[in-house]
Scaffold this motif. Structure first.
Motif: not given
Lengths: 396, 201
Positions: A56-57, A82, A182-184, B115, B118, B120
């Motif tokens: 995912y990252t 990320h 979800a990393a914004a 980050a 949310v 992870y």
């Protein structure tokens, strides 16, 4: 006669009837969205498992050794996320501009489509491209040494049009670009760059952005490190100072040998690499006519010249450039010669339109040490052996 | 008045008009801006009200963060260590943690909030984020165990490597060196292979 008969002399690919000659091909409805030939199934992005904590990252790599010309097909553009590749519903897509502006605004995707558009071709290179080679040779293929790059024609709205719409206040000097995943993802960008050439893009190579490239909207920051090209772009904030967020301080900063760290190393230095022959693209035809092919690019302009050496840098010749030459875009070069079968040490060296000449890896190490992780634009050496295999080496 | 009215008219139609706003988009509502404007800067701009102690932070960290970052912020697998490494930046293998490398504590607040609550991570309140940061400061030997971090004392905390960063200087230190006529022939006397891919033939 097209039916079976006595075996004929000659190449069976010619003398024997092939199924694609005998039978009807696939019906037209088989692939509403076309896919490559099944014989090209090896031409895919690949990941290096040990490089990142999980999927995912993570990052995968463009198969440069299989490509030609300057445009990267959308499905082969390397992907870096990320927090995974977000799947954004375009009906719920919103872009906000806030901060030091006269009118904080919200745009829908349909709003963006009503601004004047531009089409421009740019490379996007991850700052970490070739980063695994700082301490010495490590990766066995150009896909892995140089594949954190792609080159795409973007369609988008100049960011300055959107900023004009909101009205940037006199104190506004910096932008924060932020993603909606979800990393914004967030990066600080100087206002001058945004006004100069940044695009808010919604198409790549003519079609909608792929999800992994930021569908429906990403930022295009020409010539600057890929991390700044925020995907799934949801917000632009105008401020008077940079934000010093994670991906511009603890990451994407360059630790020098003296223990101090360069920050805001945005521009991508001029670089080139021979994509074939290379470890994943050995010479299978033996001696005789050989085509050397490669890519060159610069974050500061175009590429007027690429040099090639066959002997590890003793003597150089100019390569032949073919295809469009755009600022901050990949350039394709070739060098054709008669290979006598002797081992060669192949290198390419880019010159950019500012007069900068691509340095050796050792010249960079002398200035930066080996712990800077990012921005390794040193000259790559491939050792072409007599049997046609190619290995990644460094030379004196 | 232009002497070339027809040309001017043609240009007006040919070029995108950008000086005047087009009136596209709509004004963002205050609640909408509040929902998305989450960023925090080193000068404290963007920090919410709240506070948390080292002791509270240890509990929250072990519950929500330790699975990837370890009970003592030492890192698990390839997930990063957040503590330790002070004084290693010139070593052969430098350790880049919040304590040893990061220039600003605000970066950690911002990143955890954007980050790590949310995707992870686990949802965390503003007080819990302050507490996690207090625990991370403690894990890096930068505060005592009774320390409490709050919006009020936040900008008084300076990380050890704040002064270790400087603006990209390639234009001064590198571009002059690498802007030159390139040697094309007899550039070296001999060439040897000095490095190969490990385990290659």
């Amino acid at each position: 006669m097209l039916t079976a008969g006595p075996a004929l002399a000659g190449d069976p690919a010619i003398t024997e009837m092939q199924p694609w000659r005998r039978d009807l091909g696939d019906p037209i409805d088989d692939a509403p969205y076309g896919l490559p030939s099944p014989f090209e199934s090896d031409v895919v992005r690949r990941r290096v498992e040990w490089l990142t904590p999980d999927a995912y990252t993570a990052i995968n790599f463009t198969p440069l050794h299989e490509l030609d010309g300057i445009i990267t097909p959308n499905g082969l553009c390397f992907q870096r996320s990320h927090a995974g590749a977000a799947q954004v519903d375009p009906a719920k897509y919103r872009l906000m501009i806030n901060g030091l502006v006269d009118r904080p605004l919200v745009f829908t995707l349909q709003d963006l489509l009503r601004f004047p558009r531009e089409n421009r071709t740019y490379f996007l290179e991850c700052a970490a491209n070739s980063g695994m080679e700082w301490r010495g040779v490590q990766m066995d293929g150009v896909q892995f040494t140089h594949g954190m790059i792609h080159n795409v024609e973007y369609t988008g709205v100049p960011l300055r049009y959107l900023l004009d719409e909101a009205g940037v206040k006199a104190a506004g000097k910096w932008l924060l670009a932020e993603g909606s995943d979800a990393a914004a993802m967030s990066r600080s960008i100087p206002l001058e760059k945004a006004l100069e050439d940044c695009l808010v893009a919604f198409k790549m190579n003519g079609e909608a952005l792929r999800p992994e490239q930021g569908y429906p909207v990403r930022l295009v920051v020409p010539g600057w490190e890929g991390n700044m090209w925020v995907k799934w772009l949801r917000r632009i904030e105008v401020g008077d100072k940079p934000w010093h967020h994670r991906e511009e301080s603890s990451k994407y900063s360059d630790l020098m040998a003296d223990g101090r760290t360069r920050r805001f190393t945005w521009e991508m230095d001029a670089k080139s690499v021979i994509t074939s022959p290379s470890p994943q693209a050995p010479v299978l035809h033996g001696k005789g006519p050989l085509v050397v092919s490669g890519l060159a690019w610069s974050g500061r302009g175009s590429i007027p010249q690429v040099d090639i050496t066959l002997d590890g840098g003793i003597n150089w010749v100019k390569a032949r450039l073919s295809g469009p030459s755009f600022d901050k875009s990949l350039h394709r070069f070739y060098y054709e010669f008669d290979w006598d079968g002797r081992p060669l040490l192949l290198q390419s060296r880019a010159h950019d339109s500012t007069g900068y000449v691509q340095p050796t890896k050792d010249a960079l190490r002398k200035l930066r040490g080996v712990n800077s992780n990012y921005h390794n634009n040193g000259i790559q050496t491939w050792h072409l052996k007599s049997d046609g295999r190619v290995e990644n080496v460094e030379v004196s | 008045m232009s002497r070339f009215p027809s040309l001017l008219a043609a240009l007006c139609f040919a070029l995108p008009v950008t000086a005047e706003p087009l009136g596209l988009g709509r004004v963002a509502e205050p609640d909408e801006i509040a929902a998305w404007d989450i960023d925090v800067r080193p000068d404290g701009l963007g920090l919410p009200a709240g506070s948390g102690s080292v002791m509270q932070g240890e509990e929250v960290f072990i519950e929500k963060c330790a699975v990837c970052h370890g009970d003592f912020a030492e890192g698990v697998g390839r997930y990063p260590a957040l503590a330790g490494g002070l004084g290693t930046l010139q070593d052969e293998r430098p350790m880049r943690t919040i304590g040893s490398f990061w220039p600003f504590l605000s970066t950690a607040y911002d990143f955890i909030n954007r980050a790590m609550t949310v995707g992870y991570g686990e949802p965390a309140s503003d007080d819990e984020i302050y507490a996690i940061l207090a625990y991370l400061l403690y894990s890096n030997d930068l505060v005592d165990e009774d320390f409490v971090l709050s919006r009020e004392n936040f900008t008084s905390i300076h990380l050890p490597n704040e002064g270790g960063f400087y603006m990209d200087d390639r234009a001064q230190t590198e571009l002059p060196l690498f802007t030159h006529d390139a040697c094309m022939s007899d550039c070296k006397t001999d060439v040897e292979i000095t490095a190969r891919v490990p385990n290659s033939q």
